[in-house]
Design an enzyme around this catalytic site. Structure first.
Site, short mmCIF file in Angstrom:
data_model
loop_
_atom_site.label_atom_id
_atom_site.label_comp_id
_atom_site.label_asym_id
_atom_site.label_seq_id
_atom_site.Cartn_x
_atom_site.Cartn_y
_atom_site.Cartn_z
N ASP A 106 7.40 68.62 63.78
CA ASP A 106 8.09 69.71 64.48
C ASP A 106 7.55 69.83 65.91
O ASP A 106 6.42 69.41 66.19
CB ASP A 106 7.86 71.04 63.76
CG ASP A 106 8.41 71.01 62.34
OD1 ASP A 106 9.34 70.24 62.09
OD2 ASP A 106 7.87 71.76 61.50
N1 URA Z 1 5.69 69.93 57.61
C1 URA Z 1 6.20 70.83 58.49
O1 URA Z 1 6.55 71.94 58.11
N2 URA Z 1 6.26 70.47 59.78
C2 URA Z 1 5.86 69.28 60.26
O2 URA Z 1 5.92 69.02 61.47
C3 URA Z 1 5.33 68.36 59.33
C4 URA Z 1 5.27 68.71 58.01
#
Ligand code: URA
Length: 240
Positions: A106
């Site tokens: 993310d």
């Molecule tokens: N899980 C998440 O919620 N976000 C990420 O970036 C990676 C794993």
């Protein structure tokens, strides 16, 4: 052993179209063995080839495998919307040779991100069948309790998943911090698992993929490096 003409070689390394690479050569921007290379038709042995382009040292790489310490506020998607893309942290040649992130983090997640232009490698690393463990450290809004750890290990139901998803490993690191290891790579998985367990993820960092740890790579946020065979072997034995 394999030979290539200089224009083709530069193109393969992401320096532009064949024509653009011919101009780079004609302009005397490529040096090999202390000599300027101008003849784009000249053949050169690619194995172990080192040269400079625009004064920058280069090594011929058939395919590239990269580890990046992703900072916050960078997006992994190809078409970014609110933040710059992670590829802007790499030399321009990497985007031109179609380097892509292996899976996604993310925009606000930091830590170890792998990138490559080897489609088979990207596929193998992302495949759920391979069970490549990914290690995350999550900072939580509510305290980390024994019940939370037990629940994440047992599995929580996410609304669009048919079966509960469980952490392969989960442990409390401090009052509001836990380490969680996942073998799947579902969308927002850590954040959604924490929300399903009635907590909330306020910060997330990926510290390892397989046996490859960010700590061992010693990369500061925003820094990157090429991975060698020794590093790749740490990724659950999947080699390039
Ligand atoms: N899980 C998440 O919620 N976000 C990420 O970036 C990676 C794993």
């Amino acid at each position: 052993m394999s030979k290539m003409t200089w224009d083709k070689l530069l193109q393969s390394q992401g320096f532009g179209t064949r024509k653009e690479c011919q101009s780079i050569l004609a302009n005397g921007e490529v040096v090999f063995n202390d000599e300027v290379v101008r003849d784009y038709r000249a053949q050169v042995e690619t194995d172990g080839l080192e040269f400079t382009v625009f004064g920058e040292p280069q090594r011929y790489r058939w395919q590239v495998y990269i580890a990046l310490h992703k900072p916050p506020d960078y997006e992994c998607s190809r078409k970014t919307s609110h933040h710059p893309g992670v590829l802007t942290l790499l030399p321009d040649e990497m985007a031109l040779r179609d380097v892509q992130p292996v899976g996604r983090l993310d925009h606000d997640t930091t830590g170890l991100l792998l990138l490559s232009d080897d489609g088979a490698f990207i596929h193998a690393q992302s495949s759920p069948k391979r069970h490549v463990p990914k290690v995350y450290v999550a900072t939580t809004h509510e305290p980390v309790t024994d019940e939370l750890i037990a629940l994440l290990r047992k599995g929580v139901k996410l609304h669009d998943e048919p079966a509960p998803l469980a952490a392969t490993h989960c442990e409390r690191l401090s009052d509001n911090e836990l380490e969680i290891v996942l073998e799947q790579g579902k969308y927002h998985q850590v954040k959604r698992m924490l929300a399903a367990a009635e907590n909330h993820c306020v910060a997330l960092r990926r510290t390892a993929v397989g046996g490859l740890t960010l700590e061992a790579l010693n990369l500061a946020e925003g820094e990157w490096m090429f991975l060698d065979d020794r590093h790749l072997a740490l990724l659950t034995g999947i080699t390039a």
